[in-house]
Design a protein around this motif. Structure first.
Motif, short mmCIF file in Angstrom:
data_model
loop_
_atom_site.label_atom_id
_atom_site.label_comp_id
_atom_site.label_asym_id
_atom_site.label_seq_id
_atom_site.Cartn_x
_atom_site.Cartn_y
_atom_site.Cartn_z
N LYS A 1 -6.98 5.39 -1.04
CA LYS A 1 -7.99 6.23 -0.40
C LYS A 1 -7.59 7.70 -0.47
CE LYS A 1 -10.59 6.82 3.83
NZ LYS A 1 -10.83 6.39 5.18
N GLU A 2 -6.33 7.97 -0.22
CA GLU A 2 -5.86 9.36 -0.30
C GLU A 2 -5.91 9.88 -1.72
OE1 GLU A 2 -2.15 11.89 1.59
OE2 GLU A 2 -2.49 9.83 2.21
N ASN A 3 -5.60 9.02 -2.68
CA ASN A 3 -5.70 9.39 -4.09
C ASN A 3 -7.13 9.74 -4.46
OD1 ASN A 3 -5.31 9.68 -6.86
ND2 ASN A 3 -5.40 7.49 -7.23
N LEU A 4 -8.10 8.93 -4.02
CA LEU A 4 -9.50 9.20 -4.31
C LEU A 4 -9.99 10.48 -3.63
CD1 LEU A 4 -11.09 5.64 -4.22
CD2 LEU A 4 -10.49 7.03 -6.20
N THR A 5 -9.45 10.77 -2.46
CA THR A 5 -9.80 12.02 -1.78
C THR A 5 -9.33 13.21 -2.60
OG1 THR A 5 -9.62 10.93 0.36
CG2 THR A 5 -9.53 13.34 0.35
N TYR A 6 -8.09 13.17 -3.10
CA TYR A 6 -7.59 14.23 -3.97
C TYR A 6 -8.47 14.38 -5.21
CZ TYR A 6 -3.16 14.37 -1.36
OH TYR A 6 -2.20 14.51 -0.39
N ASP B 1 2.58 -3.48 1.51
CA ASP B 1 1.55 -4.37 2.02
C ASP B 1 0.17 -3.84 1.63
OD1 ASP B 1 1.53 -2.20 3.67
OD2 ASP B 1 1.48 -3.32 5.52
N LYS B 2 -0.84 -4.64 1.89
CA LYS B 2 -2.19 -4.33 1.44
C LYS B 2 -2.75 -3.07 2.11
CE LYS B 2 -6.61 -6.52 0.57
NZ LYS B 2 -7.40 -7.73 0.67
N THR B 3 -2.48 -2.89 3.39
CA THR B 3 -3.01 -1.71 4.08
C THR B 3 -2.37 -0.43 3.58
OG1 THR B 3 -1.42 -2.00 5.89
CG2 THR B 3 -3.60 -3.00 6.16
N THR B 4 -1.09 -0.47 3.25
CA THR B 4 -0.42 0.70 2.70
C THR B 4 -1.02 1.06 1.35
OG1 THR B 4 1.62 0.11 3.84
CG2 THR B 4 1.80 1.67 2.03
N ALA B 5 -1.25 0.06 0.51
CA ALA B 5 -1.85 0.30 -0.80
C ALA B 5 -3.26 0.85 -0.66
CB ALA B 5 -1.85 -0.98 -1.62
N GLN B 6 -4.00 0.37 0.32
CA GLN B 6 -5.36 0.87 0.53
C GLN B 6 -5.36 2.32 1.00
OE1 GLN B 6 -6.94 -2.08 3.20
NE2 GLN B 6 -7.83 -3.29 1.53
N ARG C 1 5.91 9.73 -3.17
CA ARG C 1 7.08 9.75 -2.28
C ARG C 1 6.70 9.32 -0.86
NH1 ARG C 1 8.07 14.34 -5.22
NH2 ARG C 1 7.22 15.70 -3.61
N LYS C 2 5.53 9.75 -0.42
CA LYS C 2 5.07 9.42 0.94
C LYS C 2 4.90 7.92 1.14
CE LYS C 2 1.13 10.26 4.01
NZ LYS C 2 -0.15 10.98 4.13
N TYR C 3 4.39 7.23 0.12
CA TYR C 3 4.12 5.80 0.25
C TYR C 3 5.19 4.92 -0.42
CZ TYR C 3 -0.38 6.78 2.33
OH TYR C 3 -1.36 7.21 3.18
N GLY C 4 6.23 5.52 -0.95
CA GLY C 4 7.33 4.75 -1.52
C GLY C 4 7.11 4.23 -2.91
#
Length: 97
Positions: A24-29, A15-20, A91-94
């Motif tokens: 966001k976590e990717n950009l933090t890394y 869903d959209k919130t999972t992708a967001q 893996r965390k987000y599938g």
């Protein structure tokens, strides 16, 4: 002959919130790793070179070593760290295969 796919073989569309949250976590890394890269390449190689030149590594002044080789080694290490972090995030987000 057509291949049949079972329901377990199809990846669920997130869903959209999972992708967001994933993005966001990717950009933090990315931000953290880029700051580390900047500090090592620009900071240690240029800004703090005089202070680091008081120490030696392999017979070379440490500031010179960071400017010539150390920042490259750190950059390659950060690539592997990013790969590790992204595999874990997938893996965390599938999103893993």
């Amino acid at each position: 002959m057509a291949k049949e796919f079972s329901q377990t073989n199809l990846m669920k569309t997130p869903d959209k919130t999972t992708a967001q949250r994933y993005w966001k976590e990717n950009l933090t890394y990315l931000a953290i790793l880029l700051v580390i890269w900047f500090l090592v390449s620009y900071g240690a190689g240029i800004l703090f070179a005089d202070a680091l030149n008081n120490f030696r590594l392999g017979g070379f002044k440490l500031g010179f070593w960071f400017a010539q080789q150390g920042s490259i080694y750190v950059f390659v290490l950060l690539i592997f760290v990013y790969i590790f972090l992204m595999n874990r995030l997938d893996r965390k987000y599938g999103y893993d295969e």
